[in-house]
Write an enzyme that holds these catalytic residues in place. Structure first.
Site, PDB file in Angstrom:
ATOM      1  N   GLY A 150     -11.021  -0.250 -10.266  1.00  0.00           N
ATOM      2  CA  GLY A 150     -10.449   1.006 -10.751  1.00  0.00           C
ATOM      3  C   GLY A 150     -10.048   1.832  -9.549  1.00  0.00           C
ATOM      4  O   GLY A 150     -10.178   1.383  -8.408  1.00  0.00           O
ATOM      5  N   LYS A 151      -9.604   3.055  -9.792  1.00  0.00           N
ATOM      6  CA  LYS A 151      -9.171   3.923  -8.696  1.00  0.00           C
ATOM      7  C   LYS A 151     -10.277   4.075  -7.654  1.00  0.00           C
ATOM      8  O   LYS A 151     -10.035   4.104  -6.467  1.00  0.00           O
ATOM      9  CB  LYS A 151      -8.820   5.306  -9.240  1.00  0.00           C
ATOM     10  CG  LYS A 151      -7.435   5.353  -9.834  1.00  0.00           C
ATOM     11  CD  LYS A 151      -6.845   6.748  -9.642  1.00  0.00           C
ATOM     12  CE  LYS A 151      -5.523   6.853 -10.351  1.00  0.00           C
ATOM     13  NZ  LYS A 151      -5.669   7.370 -11.709  1.00  0.00           N
ATOM     14  N   ARG A 152     -11.491   4.180  -8.139  1.00  0.00           N
ATOM     15  CA  ARG A 152     -12.642   4.391  -7.280  1.00  0.00           C
ATOM     16  C   ARG A 152     -12.811   3.320  -6.206  1.00  0.00           C
ATOM     17  O   ARG A 152     -13.131   3.606  -5.076  1.00  0.00           O
ATOM     18  CB  ARG A 152     -13.872   4.332  -8.197  1.00  0.00           C
ATOM     19  CG  ARG A 152     -14.949   5.279  -7.972  1.00  0.00           C
ATOM     20  CD  ARG A 152     -16.027   5.036  -9.041  1.00  0.00           C
ATOM     21  NE  ARG A 152     -15.673   4.046 -10.054  1.00  0.00           N
ATOM     22  CZ  ARG A 152     -15.911   2.742  -9.944  1.00  0.00           C
ATOM     23  NH1 ARG A 152     -16.487   2.266  -8.882  1.00  0.00           N
ATOM     24  NH2 ARG A 152     -15.557   1.916 -10.917  1.00  0.00           N
ATOM     25  N   ASN A 153     -12.617   2.067  -6.588  1.00  0.00           N
ATOM     26  CA  ASN A 153     -12.931   1.000  -5.639  1.00  0.00           C
ATOM     27  C   ASN A 153     -11.714   0.178  -5.226  1.00  0.00           C
ATOM     28  O   ASN A 153     -11.832  -0.998  -4.932  1.00  0.00           O
ATOM     29  CB  ASN A 153     -14.049   0.105  -6.179  1.00  0.00           C
ATOM     30  CG  ASN A 153     -13.700  -0.469  -7.545  1.00  0.00           C
ATOM     31  OD1 ASN A 153     -12.580  -0.298  -8.003  1.00  0.00           O
ATOM     32  ND2 ASN A 153     -14.623  -1.150  -8.165  1.00  0.00           N
ATOM     33  N   GLY A 154     -10.577   0.791  -5.253  1.00  0.00           N
ATOM     34  CA  GLY A 154      -9.457   0.123  -4.588  1.00  0.00           C
ATOM     35  C   GLY A 154      -8.250  -0.188  -5.436  1.00  0.00           C
ATOM     36  O   GLY A 154      -7.224  -0.572  -4.898  1.00  0.00           O
TER      37      GLY A 154
END
Ligand code: GLU
Length: 524
Positions: free
Chosen positions: A278-282
């Site tokens: 997701g956006k959080r992890n790449g």
């Protein structure tokens, strides 16, 4: 008699519902590689039968992304079919579209309605499907009744044996209705996944699912199967979230008497933290920061699209990296050219466990690709990241000093900005640490450099060394004050090389400023 081997034809079948995620693109890449490995065809098919989810601009974005990553389609949307779409799709630059999309078009599902209706009619005629007339409220009631009894909801097949002529009359009279497929009521339903092998599904867990919605369009479960058949797709590579729908899909093929393609469900792509990407992890859109999908981005050329135009990952590096995201040629090789990857690609070596999207590895690999560029190619690639209006020769020479070290092109302006500003930015800390007390040293260096008859890295180095020796300065004591004076930084490219690029005039200006800053300290 043995069956003729099929021509390898694969497809990427995204729904135009937003930006293309690297995970989806990785599966598309595998489809592309499989087709290219066997000299087959790679198709792009737009699955837009769920019109509520349509996102303006995403059709163009999908096509741009495929082109940018170097996986253009052999067959897919063409100018005429895109021109036939309503405004809600946004425009697509005609330069991105082929004149003729291929022999199996149109490749946009909303334009293939007549074909789906034909298939549904033939299933109705054959007694393999039926009209069902429940209203939304009635269905909600049935669902609630199951919930109350804590049993999983399945449609109760109320209309399964309803008279077809009667049903057709009601439909002709305008009654709201859907068509459902008669799923087998007993025995296991057998599916085969290329990576996982055979699965037997209990018919009791299956639903008579909808194959034509009340709006006259089929859902994915029908449309995609009809298209995979009609477009002669040999291998369906798709995300593993579709595994549990496969019994539905093979049932469509069976009901139509068609031979199903080979299904291969690709394991997901997880972030470094082993969580869903997701956006959080790449996870990023392939196409830069475009959450709004408006027309404010009008990039052209190969940077444009970049997941990667934000960060400056080279398309070749992303292609290579994603190809080994869940696949490996079976040896330790990781850095491979496009041709080598195609040559080695083998779907039986796709890993059945989730792949990890390791951003650091992508950056490392991008660094490898950046280092392999010629200095002029590096300059061309980095140019969009640099301020405008720079002298090209000077800028190329300056950034060449960082080519060995950058991992993403977006770093280039940051690590080279001191070349392009009038004066470097000096931090209080490094002034205190390295300039204070070095005024006389810097003054003498300034004169020695100004007096150099010949301009070369070697001559500059000799001059600095000799002044340093006369000041009894060694190692860092000799070079750090100079580096800070000229660049404002304590680290950076080779000192004598960067001095050579900066040139006499810029050096003189910087030495002067550094001497002013050094004033007030005690000299050595
Ligand atoms: N339209 C489906 C999706 O976007 C495609 C699945 C498939 O490849 O069959 O998820």
């Amino acid at each position: 008699m043995g069956r003729e081997p099929r021509r390898v034809r694969t497809r990427f079948a995204p729904s135009p519902t937003g930006f293309l995620h690297v995970g989806a693109f990785r599966t598309a890449l595998f489809s592309y590689l499989l087709a290219k490995r066997y000299g087959g065809d790679f198709l792009l098919r737009i699955e837009d039968t769920d019109q509520k989810r349509l996102v303006k601009g995403s059709l163009e974005h999908i096509i741009q992304s495929l082109n940018a990553l170097g996986t253009p389609y052999d067959e897919g949307p063409d100018r005429a079919s895109v021109a036939a779409l309503p405004e809600a799709y946004g425009t697509v630059d005609p330069a991105l579209l082929p004149e003729n999309g291929g022999a199996f078009g149109p490749y946009i599902q909303s334009l293939r309605k007549a074909r789906y209706t034909e298939v549904v009619e033939s299933l109705l005629d054959a007694g393999k499907a039926y009209w069902a007339f429940e209203t939304e409220e009635e269905l909600a009631g049935k669902r609630a009744a199951c919930d109350a009894r804590k049993i999983p909801y399945r449609y109760d097949r109320h209309f399964r044996d309803y008279d077809l002529a009667e049903a057709r009359k009601r439909v002709a009279d305008g009654e709201r209705a859907v068509v459902r497929l008669k799923m087998p009521t007993e025995g296991p339903i057998r599916t085969v996944d290329f990576l996982r092998g055979e699965t037997l599904w209990d018919a009791n867990t299956q639903d008579d699912f909808i194959i034509l919605k009340a709006d006259g369009l089929p859902p994915y479960h029908l449309a995609a199967m009809v298209d995979d058949h009609d477009m002669e797709i040999s291998h369906v590579l798709r995300g593993e979230e579709w595994i549990s729908s496969t019994p539905k899909h093979v049932s469509v093929f069976q009901a139509m008497g068609w031979e199903p393609p080979i299904f291969l469900h690709t394991p997901g792509v997880l972030g470094n933290d082993r969580k869903k990407l997701g956006k959080r992890n790449g996870a990023k859109p392939l196409l830069g920061p475009v959450p709004e999908f408006d027309k404010n981005y009008v990039p052209t050329g190969e940077f444009l699209i970049g997941y990667l135009n934000q960060d400056g990952i080279l398309p070749e590096a992303l292609f290579n990296f994603l190809s080994i995201c869940g696949w490996s040629p079976g040896n330790d090789r990781e850095v491979m050219t496009r041709e080598e990857i195609i040559e080695a690609f083998d779907i039986s070596k796709i890993s059945p466990s989730p792949a990890i999207f390791d951003l650091e590895k992508l950056q490392w690999m991008n660094g490898v690709y950046i280092r392999s560029l010629s200095p002029s190619a590096f300059y061309e690639k980095a140019r969009p990241y640099l301020p405008e209006g720079l002298d090209a020769d000077y800028a190329a020479a300056a950034i060449a000093l960082e080519q060995e070290r950058v991992k993403e092109l977006r770093e280039v302006p940051e690590v080279t900005d001191f070349f392009f500003s009038e004066l470097p930015e000096y931090s209080e800390r490094s002034v205190a640490k390295w300039l204070k007390g070095s005024g006389a040293y810097l003054a003498e260096l300034d004169s020695a450099i100004a007096a150099l008859p010949e301009w070369s890295v070697a001559a500059i180095e000799a001059a600095v060394r000799s002044v340093a020796a006369s000041h009894k300065r060694e190692k860092g004591e000799a070079t750090h004050p100079v580096r800070v004076a000229l660049t404002g930084r304590e680290v950076g490219p080779g000192l004598f090389e960067l001095m050579a690029v900066l040139g006499k005039e810029r050096l003189a200006v910087r030495f002067k400023k550094a001497k002013e800053l050094a004033d007030g300290g005690t000299d050595s």
